[in-house]
Design a protein around this motif. Structure first.
Motif, PDB file in Angstrom:
ATOM      1  N   MET A 195       9.263  12.400  -3.255  1.00  0.00           N
ATOM      2  CA  MET A 195       9.208  11.824  -1.911  1.00  0.00           C
ATOM      3  C   MET A 195       9.911  10.470  -1.806  1.00  0.00           C
ATOM      4  SD  MET A 195       7.529  14.043  -0.056  1.00  0.00           S
ATOM      5  CE  MET A 195       7.168  13.072   1.381  1.00  0.00           C
ATOM      6  N   ARG A 196       9.930   9.729  -2.907  1.00  0.00           N
ATOM      7  CA  ARG A 196      10.528   8.392  -2.924  1.00  0.00           C
ATOM      8  C   ARG A 196       9.902   7.477  -1.875  1.00  0.00           C
ATOM      9  NH1 ARG A 196      15.268   8.220  -6.136  1.00  0.00           N
ATOM     10  NH2 ARG A 196      15.888  10.292  -6.781  1.00  0.00           N
ATOM     11  N   LEU A 197       8.572   7.423  -1.882  1.00  0.00           N
ATOM     12  CA  LEU A 197       7.822   6.554  -0.988  1.00  0.00           C
ATOM     13  C   LEU A 197       7.154   5.460  -1.806  1.00  0.00           C
ATOM     14  CD1 LEU A 197       5.943   9.271   1.123  1.00  0.00           C
ATOM     15  CD2 LEU A 197       7.966   7.985   1.812  1.00  0.00           C
ATOM     16  N   SER A 198       6.804   4.379  -1.157  1.00  0.00           N
ATOM     17  CA  SER A 198       6.012   3.364  -1.848  1.00  0.00           C
ATOM     18  C   SER A 198       4.646   3.970  -2.162  1.00  0.00           C
ATOM     19  CB  SER A 198       5.853   2.118  -0.973  1.00  0.00           C
ATOM     20  OG  SER A 198       5.035   2.407   0.142  1.00  0.00           O
ATOM     21  N   GLY A 199       4.005   3.445  -3.173  1.00  0.00           N
ATOM     22  CA  GLY A 199       2.696   3.964  -3.559  1.00  0.00           C
ATOM     23  C   GLY A 199       1.691   3.911  -2.427  1.00  0.00           C
ATOM     24  N   SER A 200       1.712   2.816  -1.661  1.00  0.00           N
ATOM     25  CA  SER A 200       0.746   2.678  -0.561  1.00  0.00           C
ATOM     26  C   SER A 200       1.023   3.680   0.557  1.00  0.00           C
ATOM     27  CB  SER A 200       0.748   1.250  -0.014  1.00  0.00           C
ATOM     28  OG  SER A 200       2.020   0.915   0.496  1.00  0.00           O
ATOM     29  N   LYS A 201       2.302   3.937   0.827  1.00  0.00           N
ATOM     30  CA  LYS A 201       2.649   4.893   1.886  1.00  0.00           C
ATOM     31  C   LYS A 201       2.271   6.316   1.469  1.00  0.00           C
ATOM     32  CE  LYS A 201       6.183   5.808   5.284  1.00  0.00           C
ATOM     33  NZ  LYS A 201       7.483   5.424   5.815  1.00  0.00           N
ATOM     34  N   LEU A 202       2.525   6.660   0.208  1.00  0.00           N
ATOM     35  CA  LEU A 202       2.143   7.981  -0.279  1.00  0.00           C
ATOM     36  C   LEU A 202       0.626   8.129  -0.249  1.00  0.00           C
ATOM     37  CD1 LEU A 202       2.823  10.729  -1.448  1.00  0.00           C
ATOM     38  CD2 LEU A 202       2.889   9.665  -3.718  1.00  0.00           C
ATOM     39  N   SER A 203      -0.074   7.103  -0.668  1.00  0.00           N
ATOM     40  CA  SER A 203      -1.539   7.124  -0.645  1.00  0.00           C
ATOM     41  C   SER A 203      -2.061   7.327   0.773  1.00  0.00           C
ATOM     42  CB  SER A 203      -2.088   5.823  -1.226  1.00  0.00           C
ATOM     43  OG  SER A 203      -3.485   5.798  -1.139  1.00  0.00           O
ATOM     44  N   TYR A 204      -1.442   6.652   1.728  1.00  0.00           N
ATOM     45  CA  TYR A 204      -1.822   6.790   3.139  1.00  0.00           C
ATOM     46  C   TYR A 204      -1.687   8.239   3.597  1.00  0.00           C
ATOM     47  CZ  TYR A 204      -1.347   6.451   8.211  1.00  0.00           C
ATOM     48  OH  TYR A 204      -1.481   6.650   9.562  1.00  0.00           O
ATOM     49  N   HIS A 205      -0.577   8.868   3.272  1.00  0.00           N
ATOM     50  CA  HIS A 205      -0.339  10.247   3.699  1.00  0.00           C
ATOM     51  C   HIS A 205      -1.261  11.230   2.972  1.00  0.00           C
ATOM     52  CE1 HIS A 205       2.851   9.493   6.503  1.00  0.00           C
ATOM     53  NE2 HIS A 205       3.497   8.764   5.609  1.00  0.00           N
ATOM     54  N   VAL A 261       4.645  12.798  -9.785  1.00  0.00           N
ATOM     55  CA  VAL A 261       5.678  13.801  -9.487  1.00  0.00           C
ATOM     56  C   VAL A 261       5.936  13.861  -7.984  1.00  0.00           C
ATOM     57  CG1 VAL A 261       6.265  16.253  -9.581  1.00  0.00           C
ATOM     58  CG2 VAL A 261       5.181  15.157 -11.549  1.00  0.00           C
ATOM     59  N   ILE A 262       4.863  13.852  -7.206  1.00  0.00           N
ATOM     60  CA  ILE A 262       5.022  13.856  -5.741  1.00  0.00           C
ATOM     61  C   ILE A 262       5.840  12.642  -5.322  1.00  0.00           C
ATOM     62  CG2 ILE A 262       3.822  13.740  -3.522  1.00  0.00           C
ATOM     63  CD1 ILE A 262       1.418  15.127  -4.943  1.00  0.00           C
ATOM     64  N   ASN A 263       5.519  11.498  -5.907  1.00  0.00           N
ATOM     65  CA  ASN A 263       6.204  10.260  -5.546  1.00  0.00           C
ATOM     66  C   ASN A 263       7.667  10.271  -5.964  1.00  0.00           C
ATOM     67  OD1 ASN A 263       6.364   7.807  -4.337  1.00  0.00           O
ATOM     68  ND2 ASN A 263       5.493   6.667  -6.026  1.00  0.00           N
ATOM     69  N   ARG A 264       7.984  10.856  -7.110  1.00  0.00           N
ATOM     70  CA  ARG A 264       9.391  10.945  -7.538  1.00  0.00           C
ATOM     71  C   ARG A 264      10.201  11.786  -6.562  1.00  0.00           C
ATOM     72  NH1 ARG A 264       9.304  11.532 -14.123  1.00  0.00           N
ATOM     73  NH2 ARG A 264       8.455   9.461 -14.484  1.00  0.00           N
TER      74      ARG A 264
END
Length: 134
Positions: free
Chosen positions: A85-95, A80-83
């Motif tokens: 934010m529209r970030l790549s999985g690796s970028k979201l994981s980094y944050h 849900v966060i990714n939908r």
């Protein structure tokens, strides 16, 4: 030949060099508080400074602030966060990792999902950032 002295920082200095001598008023006030040792005692331990640095770094990024606002009212899974934010999985994981290391969010496993929620510290600091810009 000019006589060499040591500056307040322990560096070689020319006697009378205004760039290396402590102003009299500052030296008087420093002596009154107990000198450099007393001044050093006001600095938190290195581990605490490191944690504060992580917190400030986490709060300085607009993407991380957005994540905090997203999960402020309701814990959410990464999908849900990714939908939003529209970030790549690796970028979201980094944050998310940066926010976790700063103690601002926590992730709990529920089956195959990791549900992220804001911590009490994260909530308090988010309120402080809101107050700071008003």
């Amino acid at each position: 030949m000019k006589r060499k002295t040591t500056s307040c920082c322990g560096m070689p200095a020319e006697k009378g060099d205004p760039a290396t001598e402590i102003p009299e008023q500052i030296q008087t006030e420093l002596d009154a508080m107990g000198g450099l040792e007393a001044l050093a005692s006001h600095i938190p331990p290195a581990a605490e400074l490191e944690m504060r640095g992580k917190i400030y770094q986490a709060l300085s990024d607009p993407l991380r602030l957005t994540i905090l606002y997203i999960i402020k009212d309701q814990p959410l899974c990464v999908c849900v966060i990714n939908r939003f934010m529209r970030l790549s999985g690796s970028k979201l994981s980094y944050h998310l990792t940066g926010l976790k290391e700063a103690g601002l969010v926590e992730g709990t496993y529920e089956g195959n999902w990791i549900i992220y929620s804001i911590t009490d510290r994260g909530r308090r600091l988010l309120q402080c950032t809101e107050y700071a810009v008003r």
